[in-house]
Write an enzyme that holds these catalytic residues in place. Structure first.
Site, short mmCIF file in Angstrom:
data_model
loop_
_atom_site.label_atom_id
_atom_site.label_comp_id
_atom_site.label_asym_id
_atom_site.label_seq_id
_atom_site.Cartn_x
_atom_site.Cartn_y
_atom_site.Cartn_z
N CYS A 202 21.14 -35.83 1.36
CA CYS A 202 20.17 -35.58 1.92
C CYS A 202 19.74 -34.16 1.28
CB CYS A 202 19.56 -35.80 3.19
SG CYS A 202 20.10 -35.09 4.61
N ARG B 203 26.85 -33.94 3.70
CA ARG B 203 26.34 -35.13 5.13
C ARG B 203 27.73 -36.17 4.91
NH1 ARG B 203 21.10 -36.58 7.68
NH2 ARG B 203 21.89 -36.53 9.23
N LYS C 287 13.60 -41.00 18.77
CA LYS C 287 13.61 -41.93 17.47
C LYS C 287 15.41 -41.82 17.36
CE LYS C 287 14.17 -39.27 13.86
NZ LYS C 287 15.55 -39.39 12.49
N ASN C 288 16.19 -40.84 17.71
CA ASN C 288 17.50 -40.83 17.68
C ASN C 288 17.88 -42.16 18.58
OD1 ASN C 288 17.08 -38.89 15.15
ND2 ASN C 288 17.81 -37.05 15.89
N ASP D 259 17.65 -29.53 14.59
CA ASP D 259 16.83 -31.17 14.62
C ASP D 259 15.38 -29.44 14.96
OD1 ASP D 259 17.89 -33.98 15.31
OD2 ASP D 259 18.14 -32.42 13.27
N ARG E 256 8.21 -39.67 9.34
CA ARG E 256 9.61 -40.50 9.85
C ARG E 256 9.97 -40.61 11.10
NH1 ARG E 256 14.34 -38.71 5.99
NH2 ARG E 256 15.39 -40.05 7.52
C1 EPZ Z 1 22.12 -36.96 13.96
O1 EPZ Z 1 22.53 -36.88 12.63
C2 EPZ Z 1 20.76 -36.90 14.05
N1 EPZ Z 1 20.18 -38.18 13.34
C3 EPZ Z 1 19.92 -35.64 13.15
O2 EPZ Z 1 19.05 -35.95 13.05
C4 EPZ Z 1 20.37 -34.32 14.10
O3 EPZ Z 1 20.06 -33.50 12.93
C5 EPZ Z 1 22.08 -34.59 13.89
O4 EPZ Z 1 22.56 -35.54 14.75
C6 EPZ Z 1 22.98 -33.35 14.33
O5 EPZ Z 1 22.64 -33.25 15.84
C7 EPZ Z 1 20.17 -39.81 14.68
O6 EPZ Z 1 20.61 -39.11 15.19
C8 EPZ Z 1 19.79 -40.36 13.62
P1 EPZ Z 1 26.43 -35.22 12.04
P2 EPZ Z 1 24.04 -37.23 12.15
O7 EPZ Z 1 27.16 -36.38 12.38
O8 EPZ Z 1 24.98 -37.83 13.21
C9 EPZ Z 1 28.64 -33.09 9.74
C10 EPZ Z 1 16.10 -35.22 12.48
O9 EPZ Z 1 15.56 -34.81 12.18
N2 EPZ Z 1 29.62 -34.01 9.38
O10 EPZ Z 1 26.38 -35.19 14.38
O11 EPZ Z 1 24.03 -37.92 10.50
C11 EPZ Z 1 27.23 -33.73 8.72
O12 EPZ Z 1 27.28 -33.78 6.74
C12 EPZ Z 1 17.91 -35.98 11.78
O13 EPZ Z 1 16.24 -36.55 13.07
C13 EPZ Z 1 30.69 -35.18 8.68
O14 EPZ Z 1 31.12 -33.73 7.69
O15 EPZ Z 1 24.64 -35.41 12.18
C14 EPZ Z 1 26.70 -32.21 9.66
O16 EPZ Z 1 27.02 -31.48 8.89
C15 EPZ Z 1 17.98 -35.67 11.05
N3 EPZ Z 1 30.81 -35.75 7.85
C16 EPZ Z 1 27.48 -32.17 10.40
O17 EPZ Z 1 28.46 -32.92 10.72
C17 EPZ Z 1 30.74 -37.20 8.91
O18 EPZ Z 1 31.52 -38.31 9.07
C18 EPZ Z 1 26.58 -32.93 12.15
O19 EPZ Z 1 27.17 -34.25 11.35
C19 EPZ Z 1 29.24 -37.28 9.60
C20 EPZ Z 1 28.87 -35.77 9.73
#
Ligand code: EPZ
Length: 423
Positions: free
Chosen positions: A116, A121, A22-23, A305, A397
């Site tokens: 969310c 996030r 998915k990701n 995850d 999802r």
């Molecule tokens: C991706 O989300 C995945 N989703 C998430 O999977 C996964 O948990 C996450 O990466 C971490 O591995 C998809 O790929 C569609 P991040 P993403 O940006 O990109 C903070 C699932 O279960 N952050 O690495 O949104 C954020 O708040 C989903 O399949 C900022 O602060 O994750 C979080 O605490 C859930 N500012 C941390 O970084 C930003 O600009 C990690 O977020 C971006 C992120």
């Protein structure tokens, strides 16, 4: 809304096949916005988030078909560069369209994804990166308005290796002539899959000897055909389910090295595994399930995850285990539901302490996010009696036909909708 009825205590035995990630497929589908040429993607799982992404591409002007795991995307007139809030609110990953639209139009209006269940996030890392590439980012009435006279290659250091920001900036830079360097990037396998597709489209992207991502962007990019990498989170979820139910399950069509930390932790917990080139065989065991501490971290660390699923497993361990969730500020939502099933879990900010119990009991519980929902499924498989799980749409999802895959292993999971079925 659909619910699951899960009969506990059944032996799991047999083979389950991992689907496409998915990701990986979500950002790859969005990368089709970078070209007007035909774009074909194979091994696309039939998930709610995939269908939402296809709706987004259609809303932006692409023609999309999705049959037997293959998505075909072609241009259907001019692309639009504004996205309706209706679609963004359903899925944070819709924000990934910002990079391609900014690169193509030098202007894009994208609704800010709200927080969310997992936490705030924000997207500050994405926006700072776009500014470094020459864009201005204004936020107005819940939208972010990105605009640039000209986009220039740049050297960008991410304050945190955000998966989404890495992908968004890669896709934008792929259409900016010159050499952009991204430092402190996410290194998840899904990033490699996006890189492979962008390189098939004509970009030149590679990791340099310092682990930085170098993107030599082009004026235009071609179409591409690609097969999505196996979903390491889906395969890891079934490995944990098999371990919790002490089953005899072979997870096939997966990439074991994408789950190396999980495999280490399962073996440390006393779960016997046979690890092949594209399968992991979780074997039955009679010995104790040893409490095993995990701390989530960016790849190759323990995947956040898979954390809720690990919590469900440790609920049945022979002793006390700890989980340190370092990625999201609120990713223990499965804990209170597991406690209602008899688990002994105390959470405090990003730490959870799980005192294993002999047995869980079936209960009426509610999923609040996709991975926590799967954790409740795992607990239901092991509990005494029947578990009813509400809000199964969360699980849908990220997991294609979970009840079909589990029932093929001998489980008894029934999907029903109380509003429709006279169950
Ligand atoms: C991706 O989300 C995945 N989703 C998430 O999977 C996964 O948990 C996450 O990466 C971490 O591995 C998809 O790929 C569609 P991040 P993403 O940006 O990109 C903070 C699932 O279960 N952050 O690495 O949104 C954020 O708040 C989903 O399949 C900022 O602060 O994750 C979080 O605490 C859930 N500012 C941390 O970084 C930003 O600009 C990690 O977020 C971006 C992120």
């Amino acid at each position: 809304m659909d619910r699951f009825l899960v009969e506990g205590g059944r032996k799991l035995k047999g083979t389950v096949k991992a689907g496409g990630s998915k990701n990986a497929c979500l950002p790859i589908l969005v990368a089709s916005l970078l070209t007007d040429e035909p774009f074909i993607l194979h091994r696309v799982p039939n998930l709610r988030d995939v269908r939402t992404t296809l709706k987004i591409l259609t809303a932006l002007g692409k023609k999309v078909t999705f049959q037997n795991g293959t998505v075909t995307i072609t241009a259907d007139g001019a692309l639009k560069n504004t996205l309706p809030y209706e679609l963004v609110k359903q899925m944070r990953a819709s924000f990934w369209v910002a990079g391609p639209l900014l690169a193509r139009f030098k202007e894009a209006v994208i609704p800010l994804p709200g927080g969310c269940a997992l936490g705030a996030r924000p997207v500050d890392i994405h926006l700072k990166g776009f500014e470094r590439l020459g864009a201005s980012c204004q936020t107005e009435r819940g939208n972010v308005i990105l605009s640039a006279e000209k986009l220039e290659p740049a050297k960008i250091t991410l304050r945190f290796p955000s998966v989404g920001a890495t992908q968004n900036l890669m896709m934008c830079a792929a259409l900016i002539e010159g050499e952009t360097v991204l430092e402190n990037v996410a290194k998840e396998p899904e990033i490699d899959d996006v890189t492979a597709v962008l390189n098939k489209m004509g970009a030149e992207i590679f990791a340099d000897d310092k682990g930085r991502l170098v993107i030599r962007g082009q004026k235009t990019l071609r179409g591409a055909e690609h097969t999505v990498v196996a979903d390491r989170i889906e395969s890891g979820s079934y490995m944990i389910a098999a371990a919790a139910a002490r089953g005899d399950v072979r997870v096939e069509d997966c990439v074991p090295e994408h789950n190396s930390i999980l495999l280490e932790c399962l073996q440390e917990a006393g779960v016997p595994l046979e690890i092949g080139p594209n399968y992991v065989h979780v074997k039955p065991y009679d010995g104790p399930l040893k409490p095993t501490r995990i701390k989530t971290a960016p790849y190759p660390g323990f995947a956040t995850d898979l954390q809720p699923q690990w919590m469900a497993l440790m609920s049945l361990a022979d002793g006390a285990a700890e989980i340190d969730e370092t990625i999201f500020e609120n990713r223990f939502m499965a804990a209170p539901e597991l406690v209602r099933m008899g688990a002994d879990i105390v959470t405090e900010k990003t730490l959870a302490r799980i005192n294993g119990v002999k047995e869980l009991s079936g209960a009426h519980v509610m999923a609040s996010d996709l991975r926590g929902g799967f954790a409740l499924l795992i607990a239901g498989l092991c509990a005494k009696g029947t578990t009813e799980i509400e809000r199964v749409y969360h699980i849908d999802r990220g997991y294609e036909d979970p009840e079909g895959k589990l029932n093929a292993l001998g489980a008894n999971v029934t999907r029903y909708n109380p509003d429709k079925d006279d169950f």
